[in-house]
Write a protein that holds these residues in place. Structure first.
Motif, mmCIF file in Angstrom:
data_model
loop_
_atom_site.group_PDB
_atom_site.id
_atom_site.type_symbol
_atom_site.label_atom_id
_atom_site.label_comp_id
_atom_site.label_asym_id
_atom_site.label_seq_id
_atom_site.Cartn_x
_atom_site.Cartn_y
_atom_site.Cartn_z
ATOM 1 N N TYR A 154 6.048 4.627 -2.143
ATOM 2 C CA TYR A 154 4.596 4.748 -2.293
ATOM 3 C C TYR A 154 3.889 4.637 -0.949
ATOM 4 C CZ TYR A 154 -0.047 4.030 -4.303
ATOM 5 O OH TYR A 154 -1.362 4.160 -4.649
ATOM 6 N N LEU A 155 2.811 5.411 -0.790
ATOM 7 C CA LEU A 155 1.967 5.352 0.398
ATOM 8 C C LEU A 155 0.630 4.711 0.028
ATOM 9 C CD1 LEU A 155 2.483 8.948 1.874
ATOM 10 C CD2 LEU A 155 3.680 6.853 2.509
ATOM 11 N N ASP A 156 0.196 3.733 0.824
ATOM 12 C CA ASP A 156 -1.099 3.122 0.545
ATOM 13 C C ASP A 156 -2.211 3.958 1.178
ATOM 14 O OD1 ASP A 156 -1.172 2.550 3.244
ATOM 15 O OD2 ASP A 156 -0.814 0.412 3.014
ATOM 16 N N ALA A 157 -3.441 3.440 1.151
ATOM 17 C CA ALA A 157 -4.593 4.201 1.642
ATOM 18 C C ALA A 157 -4.493 4.517 3.127
ATOM 19 C CB ALA A 157 -5.883 3.422 1.362
ATOM 20 N N GLU A 158 -3.716 3.706 3.882
ATOM 21 C CA GLU A 158 -3.516 3.954 5.323
ATOM 22 C C GLU A 158 -2.218 4.700 5.598
ATOM 23 O OE1 GLU A 158 -4.670 0.805 4.254
ATOM 24 O OE2 GLU A 158 -6.657 1.630 4.739
ATOM 25 N N ALA A 159 -1.627 5.277 4.542
ATOM 26 C CA ALA A 159 -0.388 6.052 4.645
ATOM 27 C C ALA A 159 0.808 5.203 5.063
ATOM 28 C CB ALA A 159 -0.550 7.232 5.609
ATOM 29 N N ARG A 160 0.747 3.909 4.804
ATOM 30 C CA ARG A 160 1.887 3.036 5.070
ATOM 31 C C ARG A 160 2.828 3.080 3.871
ATOM 32 N NH1 ARG A 160 -1.909 -1.971 6.732
ATOM 33 N NH2 ARG A 160 -2.575 -1.422 4.624
ATOM 34 N N ALA A 161 4.098 3.279 4.139
ATOM 35 C CA ALA A 161 5.081 3.445 3.068
ATOM 36 C C ALA A 161 5.644 2.099 2.624
ATOM 37 C CB ALA A 161 6.202 4.357 3.518
ATOM 38 N N SER A 162 5.977 2.012 1.356
ATOM 39 C CA SER A 162 6.647 0.833 0.817
ATOM 40 C C SER A 162 7.508 1.251 -0.361
ATOM 41 C CB SER A 162 5.632 -0.238 0.383
ATOM 42 O OG SER A 162 4.817 0.251 -0.667
ATOM 43 N N GLU A 163 8.513 0.446 -0.644
ATOM 44 C CA GLU A 163 9.396 0.674 -1.785
ATOM 45 C C GLU A 163 9.059 -0.347 -2.860
ATOM 46 O OE1 GLU A 163 11.549 3.248 -1.860
ATOM 47 O OE2 GLU A 163 10.750 3.787 0.133
ATOM 48 N N ARG A 164 8.825 0.107 -4.052
ATOM 49 C CA ARG A 164 8.416 -0.787 -5.140
ATOM 50 C C ARG A 164 9.296 -0.579 -6.368
ATOM 51 N NH1 ARG A 164 3.165 -2.655 -4.178
ATOM 52 N NH2 ARG A 164 2.672 -2.248 -1.983
ATOM 53 N N THR A 165 9.611 -1.663 -7.031
ATOM 54 C CA THR A 165 10.205 -1.604 -8.364
ATOM 55 C C THR A 165 9.136 -2.091 -9.327
ATOM 56 O OG1 THR A 165 12.439 -2.020 -7.531
ATOM 57 C CG2 THR A 165 12.040 -2.411 -9.877
ATOM 58 N N VAL A 166 8.824 -1.272 -10.323
ATOM 59 C CA VAL A 166 7.679 -1.580 -11.177
ATOM 60 C C VAL A 166 8.043 -1.466 -12.647
ATOM 61 C CG1 VAL A 166 6.105 -0.727 -9.403
ATOM 62 C CG2 VAL A 166 6.806 0.801 -11.264
ATOM 63 N N ARG A 187 5.249 -7.546 -5.459
ATOM 64 C CA ARG A 187 4.051 -8.383 -5.323
ATOM 65 C C ARG A 187 3.958 -9.467 -6.382
ATOM 66 N NH1 ARG A 187 3.536 -6.876 -0.260
ATOM 67 N NH2 ARG A 187 2.670 -4.784 0.041
ATOM 68 N N ALA A 188 4.796 -9.368 -7.410
ATOM 69 C CA ALA A 188 4.731 -10.312 -8.532
ATOM 70 C C ALA A 188 3.319 -10.364 -9.112
ATOM 71 C CB ALA A 188 5.194 -11.702 -8.106
ATOM 72 N N ASP A 189 2.762 -9.190 -9.303
ATOM 73 C CA ASP A 189 1.394 -9.093 -9.801
ATOM 74 C C ASP A 189 1.165 -7.667 -10.319
ATOM 75 O OD1 ASP A 189 -1.174 -9.747 -10.450
ATOM 76 O OD2 ASP A 189 -1.856 -10.100 -8.393
ATOM 77 N N PHE A 190 0.031 -7.477 -10.982
ATOM 78 C CA PHE A 190 -0.341 -6.144 -11.449
ATOM 79 C C PHE A 190 -0.815 -5.301 -10.268
ATOM 80 C CE2 PHE A 190 -1.202 -8.886 -15.169
ATOM 81 C CZ PHE A 190 -0.361 -8.267 -16.087
ATOM 82 N N ARG A 191 -0.496 -4.024 -10.308
ATOM 83 C CA ARG A 191 -0.968 -3.093 -9.308
ATOM 84 C C ARG A 191 -1.292 -1.750 -9.977
ATOM 85 N NH1 ARG A 191 -1.502 -7.015 -6.775
ATOM 86 N NH2 ARG A 191 -0.901 -7.432 -4.597
ATOM 87 N N MET A 192 -2.179 -0.987 -9.312
ATOM 88 C CA MET A 192 -2.515 0.357 -9.764
ATOM 89 C C MET A 192 -2.079 1.329 -8.680
ATOM 90 S SD MET A 192 -6.280 -0.349 -11.461
ATOM 91 C CE MET A 192 -6.357 1.248 -12.249
ATOM 92 N N PHE A 193 -1.217 2.269 -9.036
ATOM 93 C CA PHE A 193 -0.649 3.222 -8.086
ATOM 94 C C PHE A 193 -1.232 4.610 -8.336
ATOM 95 C CE2 PHE A 193 2.465 -0.125 -8.735
ATOM 96 C CZ PHE A 193 2.863 -0.449 -7.437
ATOM 97 N N ARG A 194 -1.873 5.176 -7.325
ATOM 98 C CA ARG A 194 -2.353 6.544 -7.444
ATOM 99 C C ARG A 194 -1.167 7.498 -7.488
ATOM 100 N NH1 ARG A 194 -7.735 8.071 -4.209
ATOM 101 N NH2 ARG A 194 -6.633 10.066 -4.337
ATOM 102 N N LEU A 195 -1.201 8.414 -8.456
ATOM 103 C CA LEU A 195 -0.069 9.329 -8.605
ATOM 104 C C LEU A 195 0.074 10.255 -7.407
ATOM 105 C CD1 LEU A 195 -0.130 8.184 -11.471
ATOM 106 C CD2 LEU A 195 0.279 10.489 -12.330
ATOM 107 N N ASP A 196 -1.041 10.600 -6.756
ATOM 108 C CA ASP A 196 -0.952 11.503 -5.606
ATOM 109 C C ASP A 196 -0.410 10.817 -4.356
ATOM 110 O OD1 ASP A 196 -3.170 9.924 -5.208
ATOM 111 O OD2 ASP A 196 -4.541 11.565 -4.778
ATOM 112 N N PRO A 212 5.094 -12.702 -21.464
ATOM 113 C CA PRO A 212 3.743 -13.265 -21.358
ATOM 114 C C PRO A 212 3.262 -13.255 -19.915
ATOM 115 C CG PRO A 212 5.108 -14.633 -22.781
ATOM 116 C CD PRO A 212 6.024 -13.619 -22.154
ATOM 117 N N GLY A 213 2.044 -12.781 -19.734
ATOM 118 C CA GLY A 213 1.470 -12.717 -18.401
ATOM 119 C C GLY A 213 1.738 -11.427 -17.664
ATOM 120 N N LYS A 214 2.568 -10.537 -18.245
ATOM 121 C CA LYS A 214 2.930 -9.301 -17.567
ATOM 122 C C LYS A 214 2.688 -8.059 -18.431
ATOM 123 C CE LYS A 214 6.617 -11.600 -14.933
ATOM 124 N NZ LYS A 214 8.059 -11.591 -14.566
ATOM 125 N N THR A 215 1.862 -8.188 -19.447
ATOM 126 C CA THR A 215 1.613 -7.084 -20.364
ATOM 127 C C THR A 215 0.304 -6.368 -20.009
ATOM 128 O OG1 THR A 215 0.330 -8.382 -21.948
ATOM 129 C CG2 THR A 215 2.741 -8.417 -22.177
#
Length: 231
Positions: A154-166, A187-196, A212-215
């Protein structure tokens, strides 16, 4: 409300074998009790099995059903417009299903309602929806349904790459932009990933159970307490 729509609603309210007073029907439908008495008399004259009397209430005997797909004008507009939007902005499977749904709806509608469906002038055009984007939407939707863990590049808004298991939980459409709502194990938290911004995606080969806590319901609760956050 058209009279035909009101008669349909009266039948719906009387389903289930419960006694309903004319005064209650009049309040729900925003008409006079006299109108309700007249409507019920007309329904009874056409063979609808309604029992009861003024001052007592009305009940409908079991076994009666209306022909399917008796839509109001507003419902037809909503269905046609919604199907067209999904056809324009959805995944490939969604688009095909929307097209097939429109055909089925038109086939079973009476002539007058079919003409109304053709008169709905709500359209959606999405030239940026490439076959690759549509395929990604379908794949993510399947992963949400099967609760399959995914590995994302995934690339964030600054085009920095990261590998995520979600853990994919749902898809949100913002009008031109789709996002994946997920529990991010990094991140052990909720995130929203832009498909583009998803560079690559692969199936991890295993499914997850909701904890519980992850739904998705937990995510909605967190959204009420903090601003929307993008990875």
């Amino acid at each position: 409300m058209r009279r035909a729509d009101r008669l349909f609603q009266i039948v719906q309210y009387l389903r289930g074998g419960r006694l309903v007073r004319a005064a209650q029907l009049a309040e729900w439908l925003e008409v006079s009790e006299r109108t309700i008495y007249r409507d019920i008399a007309d329904l009874q004259s056409t063979g609808v099995p309604i029992d009861g009397a003024a001052g007592v209430g009305y009940i409908m005997r079991d076994g009666f059903d209306l022909p399917p797909l008796m839509f109001t004008h507003d419902e037809i507009v909503a269905l046609v417009a919604g199907a067209r939007m999904i056809r324009a902005w959805g995944g490939a499977a969604m688009a095909r299903a929307a097209e097939e749904a429109l055909v089925k709806i038109e086939i079973v509608l009476p002539d007058a309602e079919r003409a109304r469906a053709h008169q709905v002038e709500v359209h959606a055009i999405a030239p940026e929806m490439t076959p690759e984007v549509r395929s990604l939407i379908d794949a993510l939707e399947r992963s949400v349904q099967t609760r399959t863990r995914l590995a994302l590049s995934y690339l964030d808004a600054e085009a920095r790459a990261s590998e995520r298991t979600v853990r994919p939980l749902g898809l949100w459409f913002w009008g031109k932009v789709w996002t994946l709502v997920a529990w991010c194990e990094l991140r052990a938290d909720f995130r929203m990933f832009r498909l583009d911004r998803i560079e690559t995606m692969r199936d991890c080969g295993d499914s997850f159970r909701h904890e519980p806590g992850k739904t998705l319901a937990d995510f909605y609760r967190t959204m009420e307490r903090r601003p929307k956050r993008e990875t």
